[in-house]
Design a protein around this motif. Structure first.
Motif, PDB file in Angstrom:
ATOM      1  N   ARG A 276       0.853  -1.189   0.000  1.00 28.15           N
ATOM      2  CA  ARG A 276       0.000   0.000   0.000  1.00 28.15           C
ATOM      3  C   ARG A 276       0.895   1.248   0.000  1.00 28.15           C
ATOM      4  NH1 ARG A 276      -3.203  -2.060   5.189  1.00 28.15           N
ATOM      5  NH2 ARG A 276      -1.078  -2.810   5.515  1.00 28.15           N
ATOM      6  N   LEU A 282      -1.469   8.386   5.044  1.00 24.00           N
ATOM      7  CA  LEU A 282      -0.613   8.308   6.227  1.00 24.00           C
ATOM      8  C   LEU A 282      -0.269   9.703   6.744  1.00 24.00           C
ATOM      9  CD1 LEU A 282       1.348   5.197   5.116  1.00 24.00           C
ATOM     10  CD2 LEU A 282      -0.081   5.377   7.153  1.00 24.00           C
ATOM     11  N   TRP A 285      -2.810  10.453   9.207  1.00 23.43           N
ATOM     12  CA  TRP A 285      -2.478   9.912  10.546  1.00 23.43           C
ATOM     13  C   TRP A 285      -1.544  10.892  11.271  1.00 23.43           C
ATOM     14  CZ3 TRP A 285      -3.709   5.352  13.272  1.00 23.43           C
ATOM     15  CH2 TRP A 285      -4.472   4.405  12.582  1.00 23.43           C
ATOM     16  N   ALA A 306       5.571   6.130   8.933  1.00 23.27           N
ATOM     17  CA  ALA A 306       4.370   5.295   8.787  1.00 23.27           C
ATOM     18  C   ALA A 306       4.344   4.640   7.401  1.00 23.27           C
ATOM     19  CB  ALA A 306       3.113   6.130   9.014  1.00 23.27           C
ATOM     20  N   CYS A 310       4.427   0.740   6.676  1.00 18.94           N
ATOM     21  CA  CYS A 310       3.363   0.160   5.861  1.00 18.94           C
ATOM     22  C   CYS A 310       3.934  -0.785   4.786  1.00 18.94           C
ATOM     23  CB  CYS A 310       2.570   1.292   5.226  1.00 18.94           C
ATOM     24  SG  CYS A 310       1.089   0.746   4.431  1.00 18.94           S
ATOM     25  N   ASP A 313       5.306  -3.843   6.535  1.00 20.33           N
ATOM     26  CA  ASP A 313       4.220  -4.730   6.972  1.00 20.33           C
ATOM     27  C   ASP A 313       3.689  -5.544   5.792  1.00 20.33           C
ATOM     28  OD1 ASP A 313       2.206  -5.669   8.904  1.00 20.33           O
ATOM     29  OD2 ASP A 313       0.818  -4.587   7.605  1.00 20.33           O
ATOM     30  N   ASP A 317       3.495  -9.486   5.310  1.00 19.01           N
ATOM     31  CA  ASP A 317       2.176 -10.144   5.308  1.00 19.01           C
ATOM     32  C   ASP A 317       1.694 -10.536   3.927  1.00 19.01           C
ATOM     33  OD1 ASP A 317       2.091  -9.539   7.952  1.00 19.01           O
ATOM     34  OD2 ASP A 317       0.586  -7.969   7.797  1.00 19.01           O
ATOM     35  N   TYR A 423       3.144   0.859  17.414  1.00 19.67           N
ATOM     36  CA  TYR A 423       3.045   2.101  18.175  1.00 19.67           C
ATOM     37  C   TYR A 423       4.362   2.525  18.805  1.00 19.67           C
ATOM     38  CZ  TYR A 423      -1.835   2.416  17.174  1.00 19.67           C
ATOM     39  OH  TYR A 423      -3.023   2.567  16.505  1.00 19.67           O
ATOM     40  N   LEU A 426       5.969   4.378  16.078  1.00 24.25           N
ATOM     41  CA  LEU A 426       5.309   5.665  15.817  1.00 24.25           C
ATOM     42  C   LEU A 426       5.526   6.657  16.966  1.00 24.25           C
ATOM     43  CD1 LEU A 426       1.960   4.689  14.059  1.00 24.25           C
ATOM     44  CD2 LEU A 426       4.127   5.311  13.035  1.00 24.25           C
ATOM     45  N   GLY A 460      -4.781  -0.349  19.329  1.00 26.35           N
ATOM     46  CA  GLY A 460      -4.497  -0.432  17.893  1.00 26.35           C
ATOM     47  C   GLY A 460      -4.495  -1.878  17.419  1.00 26.35           C
ATOM     48  N   ARG A 461      -3.812  -2.732  18.179  1.00 22.27           N
ATOM     49  CA  ARG A 461      -3.711  -4.143  17.762  1.00 22.27           C
ATOM     50  C   ARG A 461      -5.092  -4.789  17.678  1.00 22.27           C
ATOM     51  NH1 ARG A 461      -0.780  -5.800  14.597  1.00 22.27           N
ATOM     52  NH2 ARG A 461      -2.816  -6.136  13.748  1.00 22.27           N
ATOM     53  N   ASN A 464      -7.521  -3.182  14.999  1.00 24.40           N
ATOM     54  CA  ASN A 464      -7.107  -3.588  13.653  1.00 24.40           C
ATOM     55  C   ASN A 464      -7.504  -5.042  13.390  1.00 24.40           C
ATOM     56  OD1 ASN A 464      -4.958  -5.075  11.970  1.00 24.40           O
ATOM     57  ND2 ASN A 464      -4.727  -2.958  11.288  1.00 24.40           N
ATOM     58  N   GLU A 472      -8.066 -10.520   5.837  1.00 22.49           N
ATOM     59  CA  GLU A 472      -6.731 -11.127   5.813  1.00 22.49           C
ATOM     60  C   GLU A 472      -6.789 -12.659   5.686  1.00 22.49           C
ATOM     61  OE1 GLU A 472      -4.851  -9.388   9.249  1.00 22.49           O
ATOM     62  OE2 GLU A 472      -4.489  -7.495   8.209  1.00 22.49           O
ATOM     63  N   TYR A 541     -10.524   2.443  12.456  1.00 20.35           N
ATOM     64  CA  TYR A 541     -10.937   1.034  12.578  1.00 20.35           C
ATOM     65  C   TYR A 541     -12.273   0.842  13.303  1.00 20.35           C
ATOM     66  CZ  TYR A 541      -6.193   0.067  11.007  1.00 20.35           C
ATOM     67  OH  TYR A 541      -5.034   0.013  10.270  1.00 20.35           O
TER      68      TYR A 541
HETATM   69  C1  LIG Z   1      -1.591  -1.976  13.090  1.00 22.90           C
HETATM   70  C2  LIG Z   1      -2.108  -0.586  13.269  1.00 22.90           C
HETATM   71  C3  LIG Z   1      -3.168  -0.368  14.258  1.00 22.90           C
HETATM   72  C4  LIG Z   1      -1.576   0.400  12.565  1.00 22.90           C
HETATM   73  C5  LIG Z   1      -1.944   1.825  12.652  1.00 22.90           C
HETATM   74  C6  LIG Z   1      -0.755   2.729  12.544  1.00 22.90           C
HETATM   75  C7  LIG Z   1      -0.239   2.886  11.145  1.00 22.90           C
HETATM   76  C8  LIG Z   1      -0.839   3.964  10.357  1.00 22.90           C
HETATM   77  C9  LIG Z   1       0.752   2.083  10.700  1.00 22.90           C
HETATM   78  C10 LIG Z   1       1.328   2.092   9.329  1.00 22.90           C
HETATM   79  C11 LIG Z   1       0.554   1.284   8.331  1.00 22.90           C
HETATM   80  C12 LIG Z   1       0.057  -0.051   8.793  1.00 22.90           C
HETATM   81  C13 LIG Z   1       1.015  -1.063   9.235  1.00 22.90           C
HETATM   82  C14 LIG Z   1      -1.272  -0.286   8.801  1.00 22.90           C
HETATM   83  C15 LIG Z   1      -1.910  -1.551   9.259  1.00 22.90           C
HETATM   84  O1  LIG Z   1      -1.860  -2.556   8.300  1.00 22.90           O
HETATM   85  P1  LIG Z   1      -2.478  -4.027   8.562  1.00 22.90           P
HETATM   86  O2  LIG Z   1      -3.947  -3.939   8.733  1.00 22.90           O
HETATM   87  O3  LIG Z   1      -1.995  -4.922   7.485  1.00 22.90           O
HETATM   88  O4  LIG Z   1      -1.806  -4.371   9.959  1.00 22.90           O
HETATM   89  P2  LIG Z   1      -1.312  -5.806  10.479  1.00 22.90           P
HETATM   90  O5  LIG Z   1      -0.580  -6.458   9.375  1.00 22.90           O
HETATM   91  O6  LIG Z   1      -0.405  -5.506  11.640  1.00 22.90           O
HETATM   92  O7  LIG Z   1      -2.526  -6.530  10.880  1.00 22.90           O
END
Ligand SMILES: CC(C)=CCC/C(C)=C/CC/C(C)=C/COP(=O)(O)OP(=O)(O)O
Ligand SMILES: [Mg+2]
Length: 567
Positions: A276, A282, A285, A306, A310, A313, A317, A423, A426, A460-461, A464, A472, A541
């Motif tokens: 992404r 971002l 954010w 961020a 991203c 991540d 994933d 976090y 961040l 956040g965890r 999400n 996913e 979220y």
């Molecule tokens: C995890 C979270 C609350 C992030 C918010 C903060 C943020 C803007 C982070 C950068 C982008 C990101 C990793 C978004 C979540 O992706 P994803 O949905 O693929 O996250 P995951 O792989 O950790 O589940």
């Protein structure tokens, strides 16, 4: 991982034999493209807009400290100032006045006050860290029937303010837990019978309560939804709010242009086409964390970090194979350019960017900082890279669970989840960006695992996971989430697990609220981005994953703040 063809590892060197089958996510592309690249902001205009704030600001300052307003009028004024995002312009004045009002407060003063007045007073005190007791609401409840009085139901303005007050509750405030359910149900029941602005205000609050909203968006919406109320009160506030919105809009356009150019220079579209690439989203954010003009550097740094997080991540994933991820994690933990050699070709540019951007940050902070702030921000960069390494290890742990089809215990998942919530990274980005106000003391506080940081990370965890686990699960290998871990550990069905996790979210919010009450462990300036991150999480979220699918909320917010002119 099931591969059509596979990579083989020889003495740490990976050799691509053929194309492996990858867990692609098919993320929708960003709708913005290069749109913000051409935003040009005239420096002269920006300065003129900043200057236009000065005169109404001084006038309002005089009003804030004047002796002509009684306590209720003052609290009402502070409510407007806060909701329009202007309090940071008068921190000392407002603080000084509230200190005095809170000290002189007599609970008997509330005996004859109505629901709206008490609720507004409650919000103003709590928002500024003063723990006004929730007992002020006792009189609205009939303790024989254990229900709120009938007459409250007809007072929609009072109900709305009571509902907003409940968002500030902490653990143990059961009257506010009950009031949240009660006011929400009552407002939902009457909303369709209401007219005009009151109908819009209730509708909006039900979808997005003020305390959990993005500050600048809430301020802009407040300005339009409460226009009549504001204009009858004092045109001075509307004048200042307008000038302030104008200045902020220009500044944000300038920052977004800088970031878009950076994203293009980094060539994310080319080197990580599977990920992404969402710079404007971002940036939102980053803006959510701090909108105040002096934090321009912080917004830019946080948005860049961020975006890096991203793509990292998504690499873990939604693209790389487990063998590649082991090599990448090892290279990130070695944190030296020679470690790039062990990576497959396609990961080399990303690895180089991660290291280069940190070096750039260090240089920038040394150049811009002054005195002690240079030492503190240099230390923050060190912490930041170590949290980045920790994040890579956390991501690998998730990937290994996925690869082995293993579901960890809920406790183990949450321990790693605090890391993969991103976090820690961040928060350290914000420390680096806010280098002017960051002290060694603040840095030590971040490292001491304070409750408010943990609550924000876990919020956040879980948020999400609850909104993304179904999307996913559609990938080549199922992502392990807290929902799976909870179901497995406690032997409950999915619906129960999700419900329990949602209850936990409410408790995390209570801990966050408590961490903002006086005496706070660190200054309000340091706490603000932490709470604001929780707010952004809630915004993004609350209903679905509005980061991955941004057409609702994120795109609307960017349009409102950056594209639309100020009315
Ligand atoms: C995890 C979270 C609350 C992030 C918010 C903060 C943020 C803007 C982070 C950068 C982008 C990101 C990793 C978004 C979540 O992706 P994803 O949905 O693929 O996250 P995951 O792989 O950790 O589940
Ligand atoms: Mg992901």
């Amino acid at each position: 991982m099931a591969t059509r063809e596979s990579y083989s590892t020889l003495n740490g060197n990976i050799k691509a034999t053929t194309d492996p089958m990858r867990p692609l996510a098919n993320f929708p592309p960003s709708i913005w493209g290069d749109r913000f690249l051409s935003l040009s902001v005239d420096t002269y205009e920006l300065k003129a807009c900043a200057k236009a704030i000065e005169a109404p600001k001084e006038e309002l300052r005089r009003l804030i400290i004047s002796q002509n307003l009684d306590s209720n009028e003052k609290l009402c004024l502070f409510n407007y100032v806060y909701r329009l995002g202007l309090t940071y312009l008068f921190v000392e004045e407002v603080q000084g006045q509230l200190d005095k009002l809170f000290k002189e407060l007599n609970m008997k003063d509330y005996d004859n006050a109505d629901l709206y007045t008490i609720s507004t007073n409650f919000q103003v005190f709590r928002q500024h860290g003063y723990k006004l007791s929730c007992d002020v609401f006792n009189k609205f409840k009939d303790y024989r029937s254990c229900k709120f009085h009938e007459y409250t139901v007809t007072d929609v303005r009072g109900l709305l303010s009571f509902y907003e007050s409940t968002q500030l509750r902490i653990r143990g405030e059961s009257i506010l837990d009950e009031a949240m359910e009660f006011t929400k149900a009552q407002l939902t029941g009457v909303v369709d019978t209401l007219q005009g602005n009151l109908a819009k205000q209730v509708k909006h609050a039900l979808v997005s309560p003020f305390h959990r909203g993005m500050k600048m968006v809430e301020a802009r919406l407040y300005f339009s939804l409460y226009e009549e109320e504001l204009s009858t009160y004092d045109s001075l506030i509307t004048k200042l709010a307008k000038a302030h919105f104008n200045y902020l809009r220009l500044l944000q356009r300038q920052e977004l242009q800088i970031l878009t150019k950076w994203g293009k220079d980094m060539e994310f579209q080319v080197i990580t086409p599977y990920a992404r690439n969402r710079i404007p989203d971002l940036y939102l954010w980053g803006l959510g964390l701090y909108y105040e003009p002096p934090y321009s550097q912080a917004r830019i740094i946080t948005s860049k970090i961020a975006q890096l997080v991203c793509v990292l991540d998504d690499t873990y994933d939604a693209y790389a194979t487990i063998e590649e991820l082991r090599l990448l994690t090892d290279a990130i933990n070695r944190w030296e350019i020679s470690a790039m050699e062990q990576l497959p070709e396609y990961l080399k540019p990303l690895y180089k960017i991660l290291l280069n951007e940190h070096t750039e940050l260090e240089k920038q902070l040394s150049k811009n900082g002054r005195g002690n702030s240079v030492t503190a921000s240099k230390q923050a960069v060190v912490y930041h890279s170590s949290h980045f390494q920790e994040l890579a290890r956390g991501y690998l742990k998730e990937a290994e669970w996925r690869h082995r089809g293993q579901v960890p215990s809920f406790q183990e998942y949450m321990k790693n989840g605090l890391i993969t919530s991103t976090y820690n990274v961040l928060f350290k980005s914000s420390v680096m960006g806010m280098s002017e106000i960051v002290t060694q003391e603040a840095l030590d506080w971040y490292e001491s695992h304070p409750k408010i940081l943990e609550a924000t990370g876990l919020l956040g965890r879980l948020y999400n996971d609850i909104t993304t686990f179904q999307f996913e699960a559609k990938r080549a290998q199922k992502q392990v989430t807290s929902v799976d871990a909870y179901m497995n550990t406690f032997g409950v069905p999915e619906i129960v697990a999700v419900d329990e996790l949602k209850n936990m979210l409410q408790d995390f919010w209570k801990d966050i609220n408590e961490g903002c009450l006086k005496p706070t462990e660190v200054s309000i300036e340091i706490l603000a981005p932490v709470v604001n991150l929780a707010r952004m999480t809630d915004v993004v979220y609350r209903y679905t994953d509005r980061f991955t699918f941004p057409e609702k909320t994120i795109e609307e917010y960017i349009t409102l703040l950056i594209i639309d002119p100020i009315p």
